[in-house]
Design a protein around this motif. Structure first.
Motif: not given
Length: 339
Positions: A185-213
């Motif tokens: 579960i990674a922050t949704g910047n372009r660096f992380n998206r380029e590496v991880l692609g569709d193989a994981g999840f992204y968040f930009t705010e604490p509540d988004e991460l909370a829902r993923h967890l």
């Protein structure tokens, strides 16, 4: 001579004033004096193309594939496999451990958050972060871990790996987590998206991460599925043999006196002065959906799970950034200046 430019060092929170301008000027000097630039991801190459009109050779890193990590060793730390969330990062502002901590603390997670990493030079940020982590008994702070076998076991045994890095390109810690089959579960910047692609999840705010967890704890099969996707992506796209071939080709090209076109020192320094520290590094547009379709499903889940589509445009597409000048136009302008 080729220079590996790595990440955007001047964007690190610990640099300010003269330190930041030093690293920014080092960018300009590298662009002008090197025969070629090596970028470890397309996003970094796009940044140098935007800021200096200079092309780069993109050469990533290889991902270690952890075939048989000694996951039983996490018991030494009082942890159980697949029953903890993991962060591995230095306590620096750009690694967003504070954002991760706030997301975790806002969640109803039953499993502990394990934080690996420290900072040998205490700052106000590290003191505030340490205090924040200490407010919840669910958080386990291990500090720096130098036992590589134990660190590998933590990656492989984690329920999720939380990645907050924001100023680098292809991050080795992210690759190690992917190679271990961790659910990322990674922050949704372009660096992380380029590496991880569709193989994981992204968040930009604490509540988004909370829902993923909460979702990964509620539906463990999600973690199994995305851990496998991440590992397969690491094996397919981040192979050290392919990286070595890329370096061999670069060396042969430079030996044949066929470098990329380089701007002059004068124009590089001008670009450094004009763009300052406002240079964008992320693609414009709305942030993609934060909760992939798979997370929203309820048990029983049917495999294969539908994959999220976190990328709003192909990574190969050029960035449309403010102040950007098309390549041909840049060459014409450069030739006029030096005519």
């Amino acid at each position: 001579m080729a220079v590996h430019v790595d990440g955007l060092e001047w964007r690190r929170g610990k640099w300010a004033g003269a330190g930041r301008r030093y690293y920014m000027m080092a960018e300009a000097l590298a662009v002008a004096w090197a025969d070629d630039l090596i970028a470890d991801c397309t996003a970094i190459a796009d940044y140098y193309r935007w800021k200096f009109h200079a092309d780069s050779t993109v050469l990533t890193y290889g991902a270690p594939l952890l075939e048989s990590a000694a996951t039983a060793r996490v018991a030494e730390l009082g942890l159980r496999a697949k029953e903890f969330h993991l962060v591995v990062a230095r306590m620096e502002p750009e690694n967003n451990i504070d954002l991760i901590a706030r997301g975790y603390l806002a969640s109803g997670s039953r499993h502990p958050l394990v934080v690996v990493g420290g900072n040998p030079y205490p700052t106000r940020y590290t003191r505030d972060l340490t205090q924040l982590l200490a407010t919840d008994p669910r958080v386990v702070s291990l500090g720096a871990v130098y036992d590589q076998e134990l660190l590998n076991a933590l990656y492989a045994a984690s329920l999720t790996y939380l990645h907050g890095h924001s100023v680098g390109g292809t991050n080795p810690s992210l690759l190690r987590a992917m190679g271990a089959g961790a659910t990322v579960i990674a922050t949704g910047n372009r660096f992380n998206r380029e590496v991880l692609g569709d193989a994981g999840f992204y968040f930009t705010e604490p509540d988004e991460l909370a829902r993923h967890l909460e979702a990964t704890e509620r539906n463990p099969i999600i973690g199994d599925r995305y851990g496998l996707l991440a590992r397969n992506r690491a094996a397919a796209k981040f192979d050290w043999d392919e990286v070595a071939v890329g370096y061999e080709k670069l060396c042969l090209r430079l030996a044949g006196r066929d470098p990329h076109w380089r701007p002059t020192l004068t124009s590089s320094l001008r670009r450094f002065t004009e763009s300052g520290d406002l240079a964008p590094v992320t693609a414009p547009g709305p942030v993609p959906v934060s909760v992939p379709a798979a997370v929203q499903l309820q048990l029983p889940l049917q495999l294969p799970l539908p994959l999220p589509r976190p990328l709003s445009a192909p990574l190969s597409a050029p960035l449309s950034l403010p102040g950007s000048v098309p390549r041909r136009q840049a060459l014409r302008l450069a030739s006029r200046r030096h005519a």
